[in-house]
Design a protein around this motif. Structure first.
Motif, short mmCIF file in Angstrom:
data_model
loop_
_atom_site.label_atom_id
_atom_site.label_comp_id
_atom_site.label_asym_id
_atom_site.label_seq_id
_atom_site.Cartn_x
_atom_site.Cartn_y
_atom_site.Cartn_z
N MET A 1 0.84 -1.18 0.00
CA MET A 1 0.00 0.00 0.00
C MET A 1 0.89 1.25 0.00
N VAL A 2 0.48 2.24 -0.77
CA VAL A 2 1.22 3.50 -0.83
C VAL A 2 1.18 4.14 0.55
N ASN A 3 2.34 4.59 1.00
CA ASN A 3 2.50 5.13 2.33
C ASN A 3 2.43 6.67 2.29
N PHE A 4 1.52 7.22 3.06
CA PHE A 4 1.40 8.67 3.17
C PHE A 4 1.81 9.15 4.56
N SER A 5 2.27 8.25 5.41
CA SER A 5 2.56 8.62 6.80
C SER A 5 3.73 9.60 6.93
N ASP A 6 4.61 9.63 5.93
CA ASP A 6 5.74 10.55 6.01
C ASP A 6 5.45 11.90 5.35
N LEU A 7 4.23 12.11 4.89
CA LEU A 7 3.86 13.38 4.27
C LEU A 7 3.71 14.44 5.34
N GLN A 8 4.53 15.47 5.27
CA GLN A 8 4.48 16.60 6.21
C GLN A 8 3.71 17.74 5.54
N LEU A 9 2.49 17.96 5.97
CA LEU A 9 1.66 19.00 5.38
C LEU A 9 2.10 20.38 5.84
N HIS A 10 1.92 21.37 4.97
CA HIS A 10 2.26 22.76 5.29
C HIS A 10 1.17 23.68 4.74
N ASP A 11 1.27 24.95 5.06
CA ASP A 11 0.25 25.93 4.69
C ASP A 11 0.56 26.67 3.39
N MET A 12 1.61 26.29 2.70
CA MET A 12 2.04 27.04 1.51
C MET A 12 1.19 26.74 0.27
N GLU A 13 0.48 25.60 0.27
CA GLU A 13 -0.37 25.25 -0.86
C GLU A 13 -1.48 24.32 -0.37
N PRO A 14 -2.52 24.15 -1.17
CA PRO A 14 -3.63 23.32 -0.72
C PRO A 14 -3.18 21.89 -0.38
N VAL A 15 -3.81 21.32 0.63
CA VAL A 15 -3.46 19.98 1.10
C VAL A 15 -3.65 18.95 -0.01
N TYR A 16 -4.74 19.05 -0.79
CA TYR A 16 -4.96 18.05 -1.82
C TYR A 16 -3.85 18.07 -2.87
N VAL A 17 -3.27 19.22 -3.15
CA VAL A 17 -2.14 19.32 -4.09
C VAL A 17 -0.91 18.64 -3.49
N GLN A 18 -0.69 18.80 -2.20
CA GLN A 18 0.44 18.16 -1.53
C GLN A 18 0.31 16.64 -1.57
N ILE A 19 -0.92 16.14 -1.43
CA ILE A 19 -1.14 14.70 -1.49
C ILE A 19 -0.83 14.17 -2.88
N VAL A 20 -1.29 14.87 -3.90
CA VAL A 20 -1.01 14.45 -5.28
C VAL A 20 0.49 14.48 -5.55
N ARG A 21 1.17 15.54 -5.12
CA ARG A 21 2.61 15.64 -5.33
C ARG A 21 3.34 14.50 -4.61
N HIS A 22 2.86 14.14 -3.43
CA HIS A 22 3.47 13.04 -2.67
C HIS A 22 3.40 11.74 -3.49
N LEU A 23 2.24 11.47 -4.08
CA LEU A 23 2.12 10.27 -4.90
C LEU A 23 3.02 10.36 -6.14
N LYS A 24 3.06 11.51 -6.77
CA LYS A 24 3.93 11.68 -7.95
C LYS A 24 5.39 11.42 -7.59
N ARG A 25 5.82 11.93 -6.45
CA ARG A 25 7.20 11.69 -6.01
C ARG A 25 7.44 10.22 -5.74
N ALA A 26 6.48 9.55 -5.13
CA ALA A 26 6.62 8.11 -4.88
C ALA A 26 6.74 7.34 -6.20
N ILE A 27 5.95 7.74 -7.19
CA ILE A 27 6.04 7.11 -8.51
C ILE A 27 7.40 7.40 -9.12
N PHE A 28 7.82 8.66 -9.08
CA PHE A 28 9.11 9.09 -9.64
C PHE A 28 10.27 8.32 -9.04
N LEU A 29 10.21 8.07 -7.72
CA LEU A 29 11.30 7.38 -7.02
C LEU A 29 11.17 5.86 -7.09
N GLY A 30 10.12 5.37 -7.72
CA GLY A 30 9.92 3.93 -7.82
C GLY A 30 9.38 3.31 -6.54
#
Length: 129
Positions: free
Chosen positions: A1-30
């Motif tokens: 299962m894709v792990n989101f537990s290490d995602l550190q949310l911040h106030d600089m951009e919408p949370v849903y965008v941060q979640i999508v970027r987190h998945l993209k990075r996980a895909i990018f890193l294999g």
């Protein structure tokens, strides 16, 4: 299962965008393979302490961008094709390189100087050139 537990949310951009970027990075890193499951929307909301509607918005965006599939009555899974993977690679690296080049030019560095500094920094990290 894709792990989101290490995602550190911040106030600089919408949370849903941060979640999508987190998945993209996980895909990018294999770290997220095609077919790997994602937590449910409710599980993700609970894990990240966010509103379930925000999790739903992130899932909708991931589907629109071709990063996941959600069959009827089944868990969402990672899904991407070569074109999507290429787009992710460009997105994850292209902006970084353009920003670096812009700052190097603002500092009036030559390409030769930048290349030398990049090579030295690369070697300091113990990586082969």
């Amino acid at each position: 299962m894709v792990n989101f537990s290490d995602l550190q949310l911040h106030d600089m951009e919408p949370v849903y965008v941060q979640i999508v970027r987190h998945l993209k990075r996980a895909i990018f890193l294999g770290e997220a393979a095609v077919g790997e499951s994602l937590p449910s929307r409710r599980e993700l909301a609970a894990q990240l302490c966010i509103n379930p509607n925000t999790a739903q918005k992130a899932f909708r965006l991931m589907e629109e961008e071709g990063l996941i599939q959600t069959p009827k009555n089944a868990a969402s899974t990672v899904f991407y094709d070569e074109e999507t993977l290429g787009r992710i690679r460009q997105e994850m690296t292209g902006d970084l390189v353009r920003q670096f080049v812009a700052e190097a030019k603002e500092n009036r560095l030559t390409l030769a100087e930048v290349m030398k500094m990049v090579e030295e920094a690369w070697q300091e990290r113990g990586e082969n050139v």
